[in-house]
Scaffold this motif. Structure first.
Motif, PDB file in Angstrom:
ATOM      1  N   ARG A   1      25.077  26.021 -17.291  1.00  0.00           N
ATOM      2  CA  ARG A   1      25.471  25.732 -18.674  1.00  0.00           C
ATOM      3  C   ARG A   1      26.957  25.386 -18.751  1.00  0.00           C
ATOM      4  O   ARG A   1      27.356  24.538 -19.554  1.00  0.00           O
ATOM      5  CB  ARG A   1      25.152  26.936 -19.560  1.00  0.00           C
ATOM      6  CG  ARG A   1      23.652  27.135 -19.803  1.00  0.00           C
ATOM      7  CD  ARG A   1      23.406  28.138 -20.910  1.00  0.00           C
ATOM      8  NE  ARG A   1      23.877  29.482 -20.525  1.00  0.00           N
ATOM      9  CZ  ARG A   1      23.109  30.388 -19.927  1.00  0.00           C
ATOM     10  NH1 ARG A   1      21.837  30.104 -19.624  1.00  0.00           N
ATOM     11  NH2 ARG A   1      23.590  31.579 -19.614  1.00  0.00           N
TER      12      ARG A   1
ATOM     13  N   ARG B   1      24.621  19.963 -24.152  1.00  0.00           N
ATOM     14  CA  ARG B   1      23.943  21.247 -24.305  1.00  0.00           C
ATOM     15  C   ARG B   1      22.472  21.149 -23.900  1.00  0.00           C
ATOM     16  O   ARG B   1      21.719  22.105 -24.062  1.00  0.00           O
ATOM     17  CB  ARG B   1      24.035  21.722 -25.756  1.00  0.00           C
ATOM     18  CG  ARG B   1      25.456  22.036 -26.211  1.00  0.00           C
ATOM     19  CD  ARG B   1      25.447  22.578 -27.640  1.00  0.00           C
ATOM     20  NE  ARG B   1      26.798  22.918 -28.076  1.00  0.00           N
ATOM     21  CZ  ARG B   1      27.076  23.397 -29.293  1.00  0.00           C
ATOM     22  NH1 ARG B   1      26.075  23.587 -30.167  1.00  0.00           N
ATOM     23  NH2 ARG B   1      28.315  23.677 -29.623  1.00  0.00           N
TER      24      ARG B   1
ATOM     25  N   VAL C   1      20.203  21.436 -21.332  1.00  0.00           N
ATOM     26  CA  VAL C   1      20.020  21.997 -19.999  1.00  0.00           C
ATOM     27  C   VAL C   1      18.570  22.457 -19.874  1.00  0.00           C
ATOM     28  O   VAL C   1      18.114  23.305 -20.646  1.00  0.00           O
ATOM     29  CB  VAL C   1      20.980  23.172 -19.744  1.00  0.00           C
ATOM     30  CG1 VAL C   1      20.811  23.692 -18.324  1.00  0.00           C
ATOM     31  CG2 VAL C   1      22.424  22.743 -19.986  1.00  0.00           C
TER      32      VAL C   1
ATOM     33  N   TRP D   1      18.557  23.210 -12.500  1.00  0.00           N
ATOM     34  CA  TRP D   1      18.654  22.883 -13.910  1.00  0.00           C
ATOM     35  C   TRP D   1      18.945  21.388 -14.036  1.00  0.00           C
ATOM     36  O   TRP D   1      19.830  20.859 -13.334  1.00  0.00           O
ATOM     37  CB  TRP D   1      19.771  23.691 -14.574  1.00  0.00           C
ATOM     38  CG  TRP D   1      19.428  25.139 -14.727  1.00  0.00           C
ATOM     39  CD1 TRP D   1      18.902  25.761 -15.809  1.00  0.00           C
ATOM     40  CD2 TRP D   1      19.573  26.153 -13.717  1.00  0.00           C
ATOM     41  NE1 TRP D   1      18.693  27.089 -15.558  1.00  0.00           N
ATOM     42  CE2 TRP D   1      19.096  27.370 -14.284  1.00  0.00           C
ATOM     43  CE3 TRP D   1      20.037  26.172 -12.398  1.00  0.00           C
ATOM     44  CZ2 TRP D   1      19.093  28.559 -13.587  1.00  0.00           C
ATOM     45  CZ3 TRP D   1      20.021  27.346 -11.699  1.00  0.00           C
ATOM     46  CH2 TRP D   1      19.556  28.536 -12.293  1.00  0.00           C
TER      47      TRP D   1
ATOM     48  N   ILE E   1      20.412  18.564 -16.236  1.00  0.00           N
ATOM     49  CA  ILE E   1      21.364  18.379 -17.326  1.00  0.00           C
ATOM     50  C   ILE E   1      21.318  16.922 -17.758  1.00  0.00           C
ATOM     51  O   ILE E   1      21.473  16.007 -16.933  1.00  0.00           O
ATOM     52  CB  ILE E   1      22.788  18.753 -16.879  1.00  0.00           C
ATOM     53  CG1 ILE E   1      22.831  20.220 -16.436  1.00  0.00           C
ATOM     54  CG2 ILE E   1      23.790  18.495 -17.992  1.00  0.00           C
ATOM     55  CD1 ILE E   1      24.154  20.619 -15.825  1.00  0.00           C
TER      56      ILE E   1
END
Length: 811
Positions: free
Chosen positions: A499, A508, A510, A646, A648
């Motif tokens: 994050r 934001r 993610v 993650w 992004i």
């Protein structure tokens, strides 16, 4: 004739200049785009490669030194770049070694001379943010950066150079030595020579370039036949006058052929000069792209000379056909300037159909033997295919001329002129068809390769996406990767770091990527699913706008790969509970190979024929979650999940500075970052192939239309005398251009699909199913758009009255 009729030969001359220049530059680029066969050998004739360290390595090196005398040892230890999935080598090498000096060059500073010094490449300096004079901390040791170095034979080789003896645990050791008269196999299994290294790579850029140059010269010869035929027709009365004065048929043929040779020699020399100038201008850019130093005259001279000779040979044989036609005409007919009657079309149609069938059989045999040869059959297949196109062109022209009986007078005249002057229009049509054939083949093969849903290809992620992997994620495994620190932290700390990286990118968005031990496999050996199988978590589905109502409750796998749901014999396997004999991979053989055994599918750890649902909203990148396993399948197999990374999604593509900051932040948490690669998409390859084919065909078409319309100047003069307006001239040219473009598009497309279907016919179930992925939009551009462009261009450019209409040419 070359001087007086230069306008009629200018197009052929320009084609030869462009072809020779393109061959010159293309051969130079293709040959120098990869390192030479001696790359990695320095000045040595032999190279031995050993893995690992320890007393056994020292004993092997000592044995080579005792047997062959001088040796040059290069030791490498893999060091991971913090925060990146890439790595570099910590290299121990003597800059003044007996063999390895060509593999080292000093850019600035000086070479390391002691254990506390190091020289790095520019890539390592940029990744680690080092400059000359900085102190580099690595593995508990501090070394002073004393210089910037490079490997001239591979500028992509990133390493940190230390003095010999400073690599404590080398992962690989390369020993350079000379063993004259001794075969590599007699020394050891890891020994190579430059010849054996080159033989291991069957792709020969010189051969490929020469093959392309041969095809280009064939196209030029086809166009040149029309040009020289028009030239012979324009000078028919002059040639007839020579015959009447006592010149023999041999003398007449010599005049026309000598003119062709002069055009070929002039075009070859000018083309070579243009190619050399282009090479000198492009060489610095190529060094940067090819990542190795290239000499100014480091050129494949054999390919260049052969291409120049081919240009002369092509024009000679192109002029030979009208030379023979002129000598067959009676002197009185030649003095009248009346063209020879066209040949009957059935003489070329039947052999053309036979050659088309032969080409299909050769491509079928090539596809059948694709695992172990087939190169001669492939070459012969292309030769037969191009010959078939040449022989079938007159049949298409005659058929088109007969189909226009009820068309308006201008269109009917244009179509009949094409059928009447088949010596010119037939060769032009064949050249257009071959150009379209190449473009369609690239489109079809690209669609087939990128349309393989099991072995998915293309960019890894979108330009605005970044994947942050956990320490046990991409490129790792339970034991980690050499040179990478041991995994530290918790899933919560890794998520917080991801994050933080997203915040640095102004995002934001993610998405957590969870994985399991499940793999998607095909029951037939050699047809494996490629790519990571992520978990279809509710958060992942929401991120891509997929609602619960869109998902089949019985679905086991969701995918955006078109056609994956229609493949039979798929299996969803828990690889953690199956031994190496069951789920570790194919028992043997590649695609189409002899081993087609089925994978075992125990009910407790495998789902046979899982329900696969296609969801187009999932991302398309090869590293992105393009295929996910549902929670329904996870419950059936009793799998556990764990975070692997993650995804992004930034509002804009990240800059180089943002990527470096992301890598630094990831490295601090023991994680790695993956950004978009440079692999082109299938649409880019297919679109460029379409543009190439259309432009090539239109260029040949413009030349052909100019030649045909100049020869029909007497018909235009008659039409003008009877009151025909510029509208008639526009219609004639537009109909000629549109008809040739349409016939060339159809004939080239048919020939391309004959080759593709023949190649895939050995495995009809899989091969032909992959051909079902038709690049329809691009084929429509070729089949419909190109004839329309040709017709419109012909209409717009034919308004001005040609001088040939107002003035009778003086012979």
């Amino acid at each position: 004739m070359f001087r007086r009729e230069w306008r009629q030969q200018l197009l052929v001359l320009a084609l030869i200049i462009v072809a020779v220049a393109a061959t010159f530059l293309g051969a130079a680029v293709a040959t120098n785009s990869r390192p030479a066969a001696t790359a990695g050998f320095g000045t040595a004739d032999d190279q031995a490669t050993f893995q690992g360290a320890g007393p056994h390595l020292a004993a092997q090196i000592a044995a080579l030194r005792h047997r062959f005398g001088r040796v040059d040892v290069i030791e490498n230890q893999t060091i991971a770049i913090p925060g990146s999935i890439n790595a570099f080598d910590l290299r121990a090498q003597n800059p003044r070694g007996p063999f390895g000096q060509p593999m080292l060059a000093l850019v600035s500073g000086h070479y390391p001379t002691g254990p506390g010094q190091v020289a790095v490449t520019s890539g390592v300096a940029s990744a680690l943010r080092l400059t000359t004079g900085d102190l580099w901390q690595q593995g508990g040791k501090a070394r002073r950066v004393v210089g910037i170095v490079e490997n001239p034979q591979s500028l992509l080789d990133e390493f940190a150079l230390v003095v010999p003896g400073q690599v404590s645990g080398p992962a690989q050791a390369t020993v350079l030595f000379d063993a004259p008269g001794v075969k590599p196999s007699a020394i050891g299994p890891t020994v190579q020579t430059p010849a054996s290294a080159a033989a291991s790579n069957p792709i020969n850029p010189e051969t490929i370039t020469l093959a392309l140059a041969t095809v280009a010269m064939l196209l030029i010869a086809l166009v040149a036949v029309g040009g020289f035929t028009v030239l012979a027709q324009r000078r028919l009365r002059s040639l007839g006058m020579l015959s009447s004065l006592g010149a023999t048929d041999k003398h007449i043929r010599l005049v026309v052929r000598a003119n062709g040779v002069v055009v070929g020699v002039a075009g070859a020399l000018i083309g070579a000069a243009v190619g050399l100038a282009a090479w000198l201008a492009y060489r610095p850019r190529l060094e940067s792209d090819a990542h190795h130093v290239i000499g100014v005259f480091q050129l494949p001279w054999l390919v260049i000379v052969v291409a120049m000779v081919l240009a002369v040979v092509a024009t000679f044989f192109a002029a030979s056909r009208p030379a023979r036609s002129v000598t067959r005409m009676p002197i009185v007919t030649a003095l009248s300037g009346r063209p020879a009657p066209p040949k009957r079309v059935h003489r070329s149609a039947v052999p053309g159909v036979v050659l088309l069938a032969v080409a299909a059989l050769l491509f079928w045999y090539t596809g059948k033997s694709s695992n172990g040869g087939g190169a001669p059959e492939l070459v012969l297949g292309f030769v037969a295919l191009i010959a078939a196109v040449i022989l079938l062109a007159p049949l298409f022209l005659t058929t088109l001329g007969r189909s226009g009986r009820h068309a308006p007078i201008a269109v009917r005249l244009a179509l009949r002129d094409l059928a009447r002057y088949r010596a010119r229009s037939g060769s032009a049509l064949a050249a257009i068809s071959v150009g379209v054939l190449i473009a369609v083949l690239v489109c079809v093969l690209s669609a087939q390769r990128f349309g393989n849903v099991l072995d998915y290809a293309g960019p890894n992620v979108a330009s605005n996406q970044i994947i942050v992997y956990t320490p046990d994620g991409q490129g790792r495994g339970p034991g980690g990767r050499p040179g990478q620190p041991a995994a530290t932290g918790t899933p919560q700390s890794w998520a917080a770091a991801a994050r933080g990286i997203a915040a640095g990118l102004g995002s934001r968005d993610v998405i957590q990527l969870d994985s399991t031990s499940a793999t998607l496999q095909h029951a037939a050996a050699g047809r494996q699913f490629s790519g990571q199988l992520y978990v279809a978590t509710p958060s992942l589905l929401r991120a891509f706008g997929i609602t619960t109502s869109e998902i089949d409750p019985a679905a086991d796998v969701l995918t955006m790969r078109p056609g994956l749901s229609g493949i039979s014999k798929m299996q969803l396997v828990d690889s953690s509970s199956i031994g190496p004999k069951g789920g570790g991979g194919p028992p043997g053989g590649g695609p189409g190979g002899p081993s087609q055994q089925a994978f075992p599918c125990p009910k407790s750890s495998c789902l046979a024929s899982p329900v696969i649902q296609e969801i187009s909203a999932l991302p398309s990148g090869t590293s992105a979650p393009n295929t996910v396993i549902t929670e329904h399948a996870i419950r059936q197999l009793g799998l556990s999940t764990s975070p692997q990374g993650w995804l992004i999604q930034a509002p804009h593509p990240p800059t180089a500075a943002q990527i470096r900051n992301a890598q630094s932040a990831a490295a601090a948490a023991g994680m790695t970052v993956e950004t978009r690669n440079s692999i082109p998409t299938s649409a880019e390859i297919i679109n460029w192939a379409t543009v190439f084919g259309v432009l090539l065909a239109l260029g040949i078409l413009a030349m052909a239309v100019g030649l045909i319309r100049s020869e029909t100047a007497s018909d235009l003069r008659t039409l003008a005398a009877t009151g025909a307006s510029s509208l008639t001239r526009r219609t004639l040219t537009a109909a000629t251009a549109g008809a040739l473009a349409l016939l060339g598009a159809v004939l080239g497309t048919v020939a391309a699909y004959v080759a593709a279907i023949g190649y895939a016919w050995d495995n009809p179930l899989d091969g032909l199913s992959e051909l079902s992925n038709v690049p329809a939009r691009n084929l429509l551009i070729i089949l419909i758009g190109m004839p329309l462009i040709a017709a419109v261009a012909g209409w717009l450019l034919a308004g001005r009255e040609p001088p040939a209409i107002a003035h009778q040419p003086i012979e």
